[in-house]
Design an enzyme around this catalytic site. Sequence first.
Site, PDB file in Angstrom:
ATOM      1  N   LYS A 162       3.188  -1.600   8.394  1.00 47.05           N
ATOM      2  CA  LYS A 162       4.327  -2.401   8.821  1.00 47.05           C
ATOM      3  C   LYS A 162       5.192  -1.604   9.804  1.00 47.05           C
ATOM      4  O   LYS A 162       5.191  -0.369   9.776  1.00 47.05           O
ATOM      5  CB  LYS A 162       5.200  -2.758   7.611  1.00 47.05           C
ATOM      6  N   ASP A 171       8.909  -6.585  -2.690  1.00 42.11           N
ATOM      7  CA  ASP A 171       7.670  -7.366  -2.606  1.00 42.11           C
ATOM      8  C   ASP A 171       7.125  -7.708  -3.997  1.00 42.11           C
ATOM      9  O   ASP A 171       6.082  -8.340  -4.118  1.00 42.11           O
ATOM     10  CB  ASP A 171       6.611  -6.618  -1.784  1.00 42.11           C
ATOM     11  N   ARG A 223      -2.170 -12.041  -1.376  1.00 42.82           N
ATOM     12  CA  ARG A 223      -3.150 -13.088  -1.688  1.00 42.82           C
ATOM     13  C   ARG A 223      -4.356 -12.518  -2.430  1.00 42.82           C
ATOM     14  O   ARG A 223      -5.002 -13.220  -3.193  1.00 42.82           O
ATOM     15  CB  ARG A 223      -3.580 -13.786  -0.400  1.00 42.82           C
TER      16      ARG A 223
END
Length: 239
Positions: A74, A85, A148
Site C-alpha cells: 500500500k 482492517d 476476500r
Amino acid sequence: EIVHETFTELGCKVNVYPEDRLKEMGFDLLLSVGQGSKYDSHVAVIEWMPVEDQDPLVYVGKGVTFDTGGISLKPGAGMGDMKYDMGGSAAVVGAMHAIVKNNIQRNVVGIVGLVENAIDAYSVKPGDIVKSMSGKTVENLNTDAEGRLVLADLLTYVQNEYNPELIVDLATLTGAILVSLGHEMAGLFTNSVDLEEHIKEVGKEAGEEYWRMPMGKVWNKMIDSNIADVKNHGGRFGG
C-alpha cells in the site's frame, strides 16, 4: 484470548483454532494471507444456541489485524490506519456480545478470521496459486486483495458445518466501494430481495444507509483465470 474468555464466561461455546489446526482443517487461503507475519493466524468461532433444532444465523468477519498490502504494498500515506482492517471481525464480535447479553432467543454463530498481512521472505507472492477449502484454486494477482481470501475459507467452513439459514459477512473491502459510493453509504451484495429490503429498513433506524450492488455473470467473468479456477482481482473497473 479476549474472545475466548469473554464469551466462555457468558455461556457460549467458543473454539479458537491455532495455525497448525487450521492447516489440518484446510484453511489454506486464509493462512496464505498471514504466512508473512511473525504472528500465527487464528480463527475464532462463537456459538450461541439457545433454541433446539433451529438452523442458525451466521455472521462472518474479516479480521486482518494489520494490512501492509503484502508485496503489493500500500502507499505509505494512511497505512497507519490499516490496524482498522479488522473492522468486520470487530462488528461480528460486538454483535455477538449484544445478542448474548440480551439473551436473544435465536441460534447465532459468529466466526472471525484473524490474520496479519505482513511482508517477509515467506509472504505470498503475486502470481501464486493456492487451493481454497472449497477445492477451488485461486490465482493471487494482488496481495492487497486479501480480505476476500480470508472470507472465502470462512464462508466454506460455516456452510459445511452449520447448514445456516442466513449468512452475513462483514469486511473492510474498502477501495472499490469508496470509488463507487464515497463515504455516504455501505455497499450491499445479496441474492435476496427480501433481505435487501430488511437491511435497508433497519439501517435507516440505525442511521446507516446501504446501496445494493449488482452481481452476475458479467462480473464473474472478470475473475476468470487462465491457470486457476479464479483470480482474486478483476481489475480497477467494477472491482
